[in-house]
Every structure is written in structure tokens, then in C-alpha cells.
Design a protein around this motif. Structure first.
Motif, PDB file in Angstrom:
ATOM      1  N   ARG A  84      -3.960   0.308   2.784  1.00 54.05           N
ATOM      2  CA  ARG A  84      -4.527  -0.735   1.731  1.00 54.05           C
ATOM      3  C   ARG A  84      -5.237  -1.591   2.135  1.00 54.05           C
ATOM      4  O   ARG A  84      -5.187  -2.369   2.815  1.00 54.05           O
TER       5      ARG A  84
ATOM      6  N   ASP B 185      -9.825  -3.792  -2.039  1.00 53.87           N
ATOM      7  CA  ASP B 185      -9.353  -2.807  -3.312  1.00 53.87           C
ATOM      8  C   ASP B 185      -9.371  -1.736  -2.885  1.00 53.87           C
ATOM      9  O   ASP B 185      -9.951  -0.428  -4.217  1.00 53.87           O
ATOM     10  N   TYR B 186      -9.134  -1.008  -1.990  1.00 52.04           N
ATOM     11  CA  TYR B 186      -9.687   0.305  -1.246  1.00 52.04           C
ATOM     12  C   TYR B 186      -8.469   1.291  -0.942  1.00 52.04           C
ATOM     13  O   TYR B 186      -7.956   0.729  -0.197  1.00 52.04           O
ATOM     14  N   ASN B 187      -7.935   2.108  -1.049  1.00 50.94           N
ATOM     15  CA  ASN B 187      -6.972   2.936  -0.845  1.00 50.94           C
ATOM     16  C   ASN B 187      -8.171   4.188   0.477  1.00 50.94           C
ATOM     17  O   ASN B 187      -8.919   4.366  -0.159  1.00 50.94           O
ATOM     18  N   ILE B 188      -7.704   3.643   1.591  1.00 51.99           N
ATOM     19  CA  ILE B 188      -8.545   4.414   2.693  1.00 51.99           C
ATOM     20  C   ILE B 188      -8.085   5.827   3.136  1.00 51.99           C
ATOM     21  O   ILE B 188      -6.215   5.298   3.795  1.00 51.99           O
ATOM     22  N   THR B 189      -8.176   6.972   3.168  1.00 52.59           N
ATOM     23  CA  THR B 189      -7.413   8.088   3.662  1.00 52.59           C
ATOM     24  C   THR B 189      -8.225   8.591   5.283  1.00 52.59           C
ATOM     25  O   THR B 189      -8.993   8.793   5.098  1.00 52.59           O
ATOM     26  N   GLU B 190      -7.222   8.452   6.307  1.00 52.85           N
ATOM     27  CA  GLU B 190      -7.965   8.681   7.827  1.00 52.85           C
ATOM     28  C   GLU B 190      -7.484   9.898   7.935  1.00 52.85           C
ATOM     29  O   GLU B 190      -6.183  10.117   8.194  1.00 52.85           O
ATOM     30  N   THR B 191      -8.449  11.106   8.735  1.00 53.01           N
ATOM     31  CA  THR B 191      -7.973  12.531   8.934  1.00 53.01           C
ATOM     32  C   THR B 191      -8.939  12.135   9.924  1.00 53.01           C
ATOM     33  O   THR B 191      -9.396  12.640   9.916  1.00 53.01           O
TER      34      THR B 191
END
Lengths: 247, 350
Positions: B172, B175-181
Motif C-alpha cells: 500500500r 491512498d493506493y493498493n499497488i500490485t506488481e506482477t
């Protein structure tokens, strides 16, 4: 002897009645004296203001806590959470329980903060309460949204809570997943188990990994916005927490 | 062609294999014999003439004469060991185990008929969605011990799998949830060898059921010997080596594919886009493996069950009680829902 007794009893009773009346009057006067609705943005009519003030008085007395609503035209850069905490300490109380609903029209900011016992009752629902009130504000139903606030802060009993949880989607999804997994497992085993795997007939040690390639291709990033931010902290030993957002 | 009967040295009555003693036993005088003590009484030794009479009227049935009572033994197309229907005398039709039909291996029965029945009842009780009346049906007299024809394949497999591997992490930030793939191209090339992958050689035995009772424990495998067949039913193969290999190959390919997928660097998720596996150095051995076949009729439909004659592993076409399934699902769903909601209220998680 009898007559003296009778008259003295009558006197005592009337005195006691007078005292009760007086105390209750003073009590109601005191309660009415404290302002709980601060409609600085002038969102409500005079009669609406009275009904909201009456409701706030009622629940404040019932729950022995302070419930306050404040509307501002603008905050001039003040963080709404700080403003709400500050306002509650000035107009509510410093160490007891209560809750405040703060709204600023220019920034379209809404904040719901609870203190002490009220915070403990609702700490997991701060965002929900704030969002639920926010919906009415967005639709400009100001009177309704403040009435809604006075209903939401009331602690509900077991059945009230049950009804609240029952309408959420999570338990349905959990029940569906559990049912599918259990029934799926039982149905899958219906004919028997297949126990043969890739190693059952493999000659031990015969596997030879001739080559193995792992080439980096790319990185993808997804960003999802979290709409609410919670802040919680102790003020004078009591627990408190708030939820802010836009409406 | 001749019918073999193995007879008792003491009283000349027919003998059959006893699982517990691992010896041959006479049912009349209880004498026991080890394998090398057995005397083979063929039709040539006896007075009776045994002729294979290919009756024109019933061409699908071969006819043999029972060595014990002289009655005609009618056998179905592939039966190689059977019983005389009149005197229950076990008979082994030698010709059906000779030439190309001579098995290389066998695994003797280890589970007795009584144990097989018990195993089945224990097993069917655990089938949750089987109808109750099916579970309690005690009339399972048509259970029979059968030496099933099997092809055991040794082979080598080599090839590759390629696809994409993915590793993700989330955090997090403000204010953002970040998903890195991270995506990786993945290729694995390798080879392996497989030993005795079994494929049944009979059209009348369903492949999926036979796969269900695998594996057999190969440490008990023996060179084939006709004596073991006495007292059981046996069939010769009607699916030849080539056809059976076609069933074996996809299985071996699947084995190597999953071994390759699990080798090398691991990823949180992996999807295979293409693969190619070659099967070579295929060697087949013909074997007789023990199985109990049980057929139960339920609501006019036949349901076949197989029990591994060595390990007792059971697999079968259990009838499915839809009403039971629907009721159970509904009850489970509502109970889980109620428990979840109540739990959430009590724990205050909502």
C-alpha cells in the motif's frame, strides 16, 4: 395524632413531588442548553434544526455521551479529521464518549469520528457509517442524512446486528464457497480416489532436467485507489477513531 | 486343445490356490502343496478326450470338456481360466495362455473373496452421495476374482514444456493498493524413464475403472505360472500391445509434463502454453493382475466396481443420489451462512 400524621405525610409527598418536578425540569433545561447542532453552512431550515437538536439531545442522554453535528462552508485548508477532533473537544467533552459528524461544503469533505465507548461499539464500521451518511449528502438530503446519523450511532442488540450482517454479501459468499468445496470434495471422491501421480511409475533418479530457461519478460503494475483513510489515536486516555471521505 | 486341472496327489481331487497359505489346497482332503509339488493332469493323461469343438450354432462360445465330470464347459470369448458350471471344478484352458498369449508376469491374489466383500462394504459406506438402499444391499454374490490381462509398459519420455511464470507482490502506498506482477518466459527440457505403467488388455474392463484401482505393488510380481490361475477366472487379452500403447502414451506424457512443470525455479503461478513429449524405447510385458469385479444392479442400471486383488483399493461407478446431494448442499449452505453471521456478530467483525 392521626390528623397530624396525615397532614405531615401529605406535606412530605407534595414536597417530594415538587423536588422531582424541579429536578427533571432543571435536567431538561440543562440538556436543552447544550448546543449539539452547529449548522454553520445553513443546510437546514429552522424547524429542521430543532428536530435534529432534539434527536441529538435524546441519544446523548440515553447513551450518556455527546453527539455533535457540525457543518462548515469551508475549512480553509484545515484537515477535516483535525478539525473534527478539535471541535468535539471544545463543544462535546474531553474525556467521555461521543461522536461527531463534520461536513465542509466547499471541499465536500465528510468526517465521522467516534470517541470512547461509542468508538468501541462502532470501530469496525466507521467507514460504513461515514459512507452511508455520505450517500444522503451527495443527494442533498441534509435533514435525512443527519437523522440517519442519530440512528446509526445507536448500538444495536444481537438481532439488530444480525440483521445488519445478514444483508452483507460476505456471509453468502463464504457459505457458497464452503458448500462448493465440501460437496465438490465428496462428489469427487464418489467413485474412489485416484492415487497414481507423476512419480508412481517413474524410475527413481531417472528424471534428467536437460535445460531450464527463465527469461524476464515484463512487469505489470495495477493501482487501485483506497477511498477512505482511518486515523485513530488516544486523546486523554480514551480511544477514538474517525473516517473521512468525499460526498 | 487341452484343459488343465491341477489335482491332489493324495486323493486326485482338483486343487486351487490358497491366498493365506500361498499354497495349493485340496478342497476335499485338505492336503497342501507347494508350487513344485503340483502334478498336472492334462487330458492326455486322463481317459477322456478333450476336443475344442467350434460349434457352428454358437460360434461366439468355445467348448471344452470338464476333466472332472465330463460336462461340456462353455466359455465366453476370452476366458482362459474358468469353472465347470456343473461341478464347480476349476479349469485352466492352457491354449489361452500359450504362444502370444503367454503372460510374462503375474501378481497373485492377496485379498480373499471374503475380505474383498468386506472392503467393498466399508468403502461404499464412505461414499457420501450413494443412495442409502444401495449401501445396504447385501446381495453381492456376483463378485468374482479375475486375473485381468494387463500390458505393463516400460518407456522413456523426453520433451519440453514452455509457458509463463508469474510472481506478484502487493503493498500500500498512500491512498493506493499497488500490485506488481513480474512475468517470465519459462522453458523446461528434460527426460525421464517409467517402469511398468499398466494398461488393461481387455475391452470389457473400463480403462478409467482400472486406473482407479492402481497402483499394484510390483515387489510381489512373479514370473507367470499356470498353477496360480486355478480357482480363479482369467481372461486373455483382446486389446493388443499396439492399441494398449496408445492408452499408455498420453499417461506417460502427462507424468513427464507435470514433473517438468514442478522442476527448476518455482513461480507463484504458471501457465503452460505449449509442450511436446516424445515417448520412446517402449517395451511391453504381458501380465496377469488380480482384480475382483463386482456388478450391482440399481434401478435397472448396472454399476461395476473393481477391487484391487492385491491391495484392496476400490473404485467404481457409484450411483449418485441427486436428492441427497441437493438437500445436503442446501442444509450445508444455510448452516454455514448462519454460523458465519452469528460468529461475525458475536466477535464483532462486521
Amino acid at each position: 395524632m392521626e390528623s397530624i400524621n396525615k397532614s405531615s405525610i401529605r406535606g412530605l409527598v407534595s414536597l417530594w413531588l415538587c423536588a422531582v418536578l424541579l429536578i427533571s425540569m432543571v435536567g431538561s433545561l440543562q440538556a436543552a442548553e447544550k448546543q449539539r447542532l452547529f449548522d454553520e453552512a445553513e443546510l437546514l431550515s429552522a424547524s429542521e434544526q430543532v428536530t435534529i437538536q432534539v434527536e441529538l439531545d435524546k441519544i446523548s442522554r440515553e447513551l450518556s455521551a455527546d453527539f455533535i453535528i457540525v457543518t462548515k462552508k469551508k475549512l480553509d485548508g484545515t484537515n477535516i479529521q483535525y478539525f473534527a477532533n478539535d471541535f468535539f473537544e471544545k463543544n462535546g467533552n474531553k474525556n467521555g464518549s461521543g461522536a461527531i459528524l463534520a461536513i465542509s461544503m466547499q471541499e465536500r469533505d465528510i468526517n465521522f469520528t467516534a470517541f470512547g465507548k461509542i468508538y468501541d461499539d462502532h470501530k469496525r464500521r466507521l467507514d460504513k457509517i461515514r459512507a452511508s451518511i455520505g450517500k444522503h449528502l451527495t443527494a442533498k438530503r441534509y435533514h435525512q442524512s443527519f437523522m440517519h446519523f442519530t440512528e446509526l450511532v445507536r448500538p444495536s442488540g444481537f438481532f439488530g446486528n444480525f440483521a445488519k450482517v445478514a444483508v452483507t454479501w460476505q456471509p453468502w459468499v463464504i457459505a457458497l464457497v464452503v458448500t462448493l468445496v465440501v460437496v465438490g470434495f465428496l462428489a469427487y471422491n464418489h467413485r474412489g480416489e485416484i492415487t497414481v501421480g507423476s512419480s508412481t511409475y517413474a524410475v527413481p533418479g531417472a528424471f534428467n532436467l536437460i535445460s531450464s530457461e527463465d527469461r524476464y519478460l515484463r512487469t505489470t503494475t495495477t493501482k487501485t485507489k483506497v477511498t477512505s483513510s482511518k486515523s485513530s489515536g488516544g486523546g486523554g486516555g480514551r480511544s477514538s477513531g474517525g473516517s473521512s471521505g468525499k460526498f | 486343445m487341452s484343459v488343465n486341472v491341477y489335482s491332489c496327489k493324495t486323493c486326485a481331487a482338483p486343487i486351487s490356490y490358497d491366498i493365506k497359505q500361498e499354497k495349493w489346497k485340496c478342497q476335499y482332503c485338505n492336503s497342501e502343496f507347494a508350487k513344485d509339488e503340483i502334478v498336472e493332469k492334462t487330458s492326455n493323461e486322463g481317459e477322456m478326450e478333450v476336443v475344442e469343438d467350434l460349434n457352428a450354432k454358437i460360434p461366439e462360445l468355445d467348448e471344452y470338456r470338464c476333466n472332472a465330470c465330463g460336462a461340456k464347459i462353455l466359455t465366453e470369448g476370452n476366458a482362459a481360466a474358468t469353472f465347470c458350471i456343473y461341478c464347480r471344478n476349476p479349469s485352466v484352458i492352457k491354449s489361452r495362455f500359450s504362444g502370444e498369449f503367454h503372460p510374462r508376469y503375474l501378481i497373485p491374489f492377496k485379498v480373499t473373496l471374503k475380505e474383498a466383500k468386506e472392503t467393498y462394504f466399508k468403502w461404499i459406506k464412505k461414499r457420501f452421495f450413494a443412495p442409502d438402499e444401495f449401501k445396504t444391499a447385501r446381495e453381492i454374490d456376483n463378485i468374482r476374482g479375475l486375473y485381468a490381462p494387463y500390458w505393463l509398459f516400460d518407456c522413456r519420455a523426453s520433451g519440453y514444456v514452455e509457458g509463463e511464470g508469474r510472481n506478484s507482490k502487493s503493498w500500500r502506498s498512500g491512498d493506493y493498493n499497488i500490485t506488481e506482477t513480474q512475468h517470465y518466459y519459462v522453458k523446461r527440457v528434460g527426460s525421464s524413464a517409467y517402469d511398468k505403467i499398466p494398461v488393461d488388455g481387455s475391452k470389457s474392463l473400463a480403462d478409467d475403472l482400472m486406473e482407479g484401482i492402481e497402483p499394484y505393488n510390483y515387489s510381489a510380481i512373479k514370473d507367470f505360472s499356470l498353477e496360480y490361475m486355478s480357482g480363479y477366472l482369467a481372461e486373455k487379452y483382446d486389446v493388443n500391445e499396439k492399441l494398449a500403447a496408445r492408452v499408455m502414451e498420453p499417461r506417460a506424457q502427462k507424468f513427464l509434463r507435470s514433473t517438468l512443470e514442478a522442476s527448476g525455479q518455482r513461480y507463484q503461478s504458471m501457465s503452460i502454453s505449449s509442450s511436446s513429449i516424445n515417448i520412446n524405447s517402449v517395451k511391453a510385458a504381458y501380465a496377469m493382475l488380480p482384480v475382483y469385479v463386482l456388478t450391482n444392479v440399481y434401478q435397472g442400471k448396472k454399476h461395476t466396481f473393481m477391487i484391487n486383488g492385491q491391495t484392496g483399493k476400490t473404485y467404481g461407478e457409484t450411483p449418485f443420489d441427486k436428492r441427497k446431494c441437493v438437500l445436503f448442499s442446501a442444509a450445508l449452505f444455510l448452516t454455514t451462512w448462519f454460523v458465519t453471521v452469528t460468529g461475525a456478530v458475536i466477535l464483532g467483525i462486521y
